[in-house]
Design a protein around this motif. Structure first.
Motif, PDB file in Angstrom:
ATOM      1  N   PRO A 349      44.489  25.738  38.306  1.00 31.78           N
ATOM      2  CA  PRO A 349      45.526  26.678  37.835  1.00 31.78           C
ATOM      3  C   PRO A 349      44.978  27.737  36.882  1.00 31.78           C
ATOM      4  N   LEU A 350      44.048  27.335  36.004  1.00 28.57           N
ATOM      5  CA  LEU A 350      43.482  28.311  35.069  1.00 28.57           C
ATOM      6  C   LEU A 350      42.636  29.333  35.815  1.00 28.57           C
ATOM      7  N   ARG A 351      41.876  28.861  36.825  1.00 24.90           N
ATOM      8  CA  ARG A 351      41.067  29.801  37.617  1.00 24.90           C
ATOM      9  C   ARG A 351      41.975  30.800  38.353  1.00 24.90           C
ATOM     10  N   ARG A 352      43.110  30.304  38.860  1.00 19.07           N
ATOM     11  CA  ARG A 352      44.042  31.180  39.569  1.00 19.07           C
ATOM     12  C   ARG A 352      44.609  32.236  38.621  1.00 19.07           C
ATOM     13  N   GLN A 353      44.981  31.812  37.424  1.00 16.34           N
ATOM     14  CA  GLN A 353      45.529  32.753  36.447  1.00 16.34           C
ATOM     15  C   GLN A 353      44.479  33.789  36.039  1.00 16.34           C
ATOM     16  N   ARG A 354      43.250  33.324  35.885  1.00 18.82           N
ATOM     17  CA  ARG A 354      42.182  34.266  35.527  1.00 18.82           C
ATOM     18  C   ARG A 354      42.025  35.331  36.617  1.00 18.82           C
ATOM     19  N   ARG A 355      42.036  34.880  37.871  1.00 25.73           N
ATOM     20  CA  ARG A 355      41.874  35.806  38.991  1.00 25.73           C
ATOM     21  C   ARG A 355      43.040  36.785  39.049  1.00 25.73           C
ATOM     22  N   GLU A 356      44.255  36.311  38.838  1.00 24.24           N
ATOM     23  CA  GLU A 356      45.420  37.189  38.857  1.00 24.24           C
ATOM     24  C   GLU A 356      45.325  38.243  37.754  1.00 24.24           C
ATOM     25  N   ALA A 357      44.836  37.845  36.596  1.00 22.80           N
ATOM     26  CA  ALA A 357      44.665  38.794  35.495  1.00 22.80           C
ATOM     27  C   ALA A 357      43.612  39.838  35.824  1.00 22.80           C
ATOM     28  N   GLU A 358      42.536  39.413  36.478  1.00 25.76           N
ATOM     29  CA  GLU A 358      41.473  40.348  36.875  1.00 25.76           C
ATOM     30  C   GLU A 358      42.002  41.371  37.874  1.00 25.76           C
ATOM     31  N   LEU A 359      42.821  40.898  38.829  1.00 29.56           N
ATOM     32  CA  LEU A 359      43.390  41.806  39.824  1.00 29.56           C
ATOM     33  C   LEU A 359      44.345  42.800  39.167  1.00 29.56           C
ATOM     34  N   LEU A 360      45.141  42.312  38.206  1.00 26.09           N
ATOM     35  CA  LEU A 360      46.056  43.200  37.500  1.00 26.09           C
ATOM     36  C   LEU A 360      45.293  44.266  36.724  1.00 26.09           C
ATOM     37  N   GLU A 361      44.256  43.840  36.035  1.00 25.60           N
ATOM     38  CA  GLU A 361      43.457  44.789  35.250  1.00 25.60           C
ATOM     39  C   GLU A 361      42.822  45.834  36.152  1.00 25.60           C
ATOM     40  N   ALA A 362      42.333  45.382  37.313  1.00 28.58           N
ATOM     41  CA  ALA A 362      41.705  46.312  38.239  1.00 28.58           C
ATOM     42  C   ALA A 362      42.718  47.323  38.794  1.00 28.58           C
ATOM     43  N   SER A 363      43.955  46.857  39.004  1.00 25.88           N
ATOM     44  CA  SER A 363      44.971  47.757  39.563  1.00 25.88           C
ATOM     45  C   SER A 363      45.397  48.832  38.575  1.00 25.88           C
ATOM     46  N   LEU A 364      45.177  48.566  37.285  1.00 20.54           N
ATOM     47  CA  LEU A 364      45.570  49.523  36.252  1.00 20.54           C
ATOM     48  C   LEU A 364      44.466  50.507  35.901  1.00 20.54           C
ATOM     49  N   ALA A 365      43.282  50.267  36.413  1.00 20.78           N
ATOM     50  CA  ALA A 365      42.147  51.139  36.108  1.00 20.78           C
ATOM     51  C   ALA A 365      42.327  52.505  36.780  1.00 20.78           C
ATOM     52  N   PRO A 366      41.941  53.602  36.129  1.00 20.94           N
ATOM     53  CA  PRO A 366      42.047  54.937  36.736  1.00 20.94           C
ATOM     54  C   PRO A 366      41.236  54.999  38.013  1.00 20.94           C
ATOM     55  N   GLU A 367      41.693  55.756  38.974  1.00 19.92           N
ATOM     56  CA  GLU A 367      40.971  55.893  40.242  1.00 19.92           C
ATOM     57  C   GLU A 367      39.600  56.510  39.992  1.00 19.92           C
ATOM     58  N   GLY A 368      38.636  55.932  40.700  1.00 29.10           N
ATOM     59  CA  GLY A 368      37.271  56.444  40.595  1.00 29.10           C
ATOM     60  C   GLY A 368      36.484  55.833  39.447  1.00 29.10           C
ATOM     61  N   SER A 369      37.133  54.981  38.640  1.00 23.48           N
ATOM     62  CA  SER A 369      36.409  54.382  37.508  1.00 23.48           C
ATOM     63  C   SER A 369      35.714  53.109  37.928  1.00 23.48           C
TER      64      SER A 369
END
Length: 369
Positions: A349-369
């Motif tokens: 469960p912790l690994r899943r939450q970590r991955r979900e957080a990484e995906l969220l952070e990546a989705s918020l990054a400016p395009e091209g960064s």
């Protein structure tokens, strides 16, 4: 219904005292045998310790007022209780603290940046508890009593020689966690000292509203003996701690210490104590300052008080400088550190939450960064 067994309490009528507010040393049959090492050097060290801790508190409050810290829980007035405890236990004894034990942290070698970081919001705890033999600030009132009792029970099971110390305020004695900790410690004869700093207020609620009897009577219902001492008398606290620690190490089980002291400042820097107490009360307790009474006692013994004061100022100034320098080095940690040190070992469960957080952070990054 039978009343609690007051025979288990020492200092019930008047808290046990060695140094009077004016610095006069008084005889105490129970405490004196545990103060045989007190000389000018020890007294000087205690005075300097308390002076440094007061300066840490003053600087931290100033930093919070300047917007450098989100919050700070002042310990002004409680230096004698905390230094008396800290300088009476062994380095490997484990302290389970609340959120106002900065003096204990200082004595355990916690660095300024470690002490301030949780209040600046750049860490989730502050320091490595295993390295310091002291837990990081516990915000849940009374929860540390359960941790201390459990740790002490584990010590017994492992055949260790160290003890556990649970530190809390008067308000915690009204919490279920603390009482459950007392139950387990008593039932299993655990080597733990319950150290209550009765600073007269649970946030804004006076202790008289919380309890109709001295707090030291409460643990007697669990069969735990108590020592009620003047918490502004660093020597009385030191002696009481030694009595309790020796009892725990020798298999005598838990002891409860009520250190009767006073919180001179606000509960935290977000509190306004003028709404629930008056100036006359402050002046009453200011005259019982733990630092001033040691200073007066040293002066009355002929100690070189001016050089002692100078040394305290020099060392306090150095610590204050370190505190302010530490602020400039604190930066927000990477988001992924939220998942570190949550559990002893990572699980699905912790690994899943970590991955979900990484995906969220990546989705918020400016395009091209």
């Amino acid at each position: 219904m039978s009343p609690p067994d007051s025979s288990l309490v020492e200092g019930l009528k008047e808290p046990l005292q060695v140094l009077a507010p004016d610095g006069t040393r008084t005889a105490n049959e129970l405490l004196d045998p545990h103060l045989g090492d007190i000389d000018e050097t020890v007294l000087t060290d205690l005075f300097i310790d308390m002076s440094i801790v007061r300066r840490i508190d003053t600087e931290a409050v100033a930093l919070q007022r300047q917007g450098e810290l989100g919050l700070w829980p002042p310990l002004l007035g409680q230096e004698g209780a905390q230094i008396g405890l800290a300088r009476a236990i062994n380095d490997d004894d484990f302290i389970f603290s609340s959120y106002r034990e900065q003096a204990l942290a200082w004595c355990r070698g916690v660095e300024p940046a470690e002490m301030l970081s949780v209040w600046r919001g750049t860490t989730f705890s502050g320091w490595d508890p295993h390295r310091r033999h002291m837990t990081t600030p516990q915000i849940i009132i009374g929860a540390q009593a359960l941790h201390a009792a459990g740790y002490a029970m584990a010590i017994t099971g492992a055949g260790g020689s160290e003890i556990a110390i649970a530190c809390f305020g008067d308000g915690a004695t009204s919490q279920g966690d603390l009482n459950e900790g007392l139950v387990f410690a008593s039932a299993f004869n655990a080597p733990v000292v319950f150290f209550c700093q009765n600073n007269q207020y649970a946030i804004s609620e006076p202790v008289a509203v919380q309890s109709r009897v001295p707090l030291a009577l409460r643990p007697t219902g669990f069969g735990i003996p108590s020592l009620r001492v003047d918490g502004n008398d660093v020597l009385a606290v030191r002696a009481a701690t030694r009595i309790a620690a020796d009892r725990a190490r020798s298999g005598g089980g838990p002891t409860f210490i009520e250190a009767v002291t006073y919180r001179m400042g606000p509960h935290t820097t977000s509190d306004d104590p003028t709404r629930y107490r008056d100036q006359a009360e402050l002046e009453h307790w200011a005259a019982r300052c733990p630092i001033a009474r040691v200073e007066s006692h040293l002066e009355s013994t002929g100690a070189p008080i001016e050089s002692i004061r100078a040394e305290a100022r020099i060392r306090s100034d150095a610590v204050a400088k370190d505190l302010r320098a530490a602020i400039t080095t604190m930066t927000p940690p990477p988001a992924h550190t939220l998942f570190e040190q949550v559990y002893a070992s990572e699980h699905a469960p912790l690994r899943r939450q970590r991955r979900e957080a990484e995906l969220l952070e990546a989705s918020l990054a400016p395009e091209g960064s």
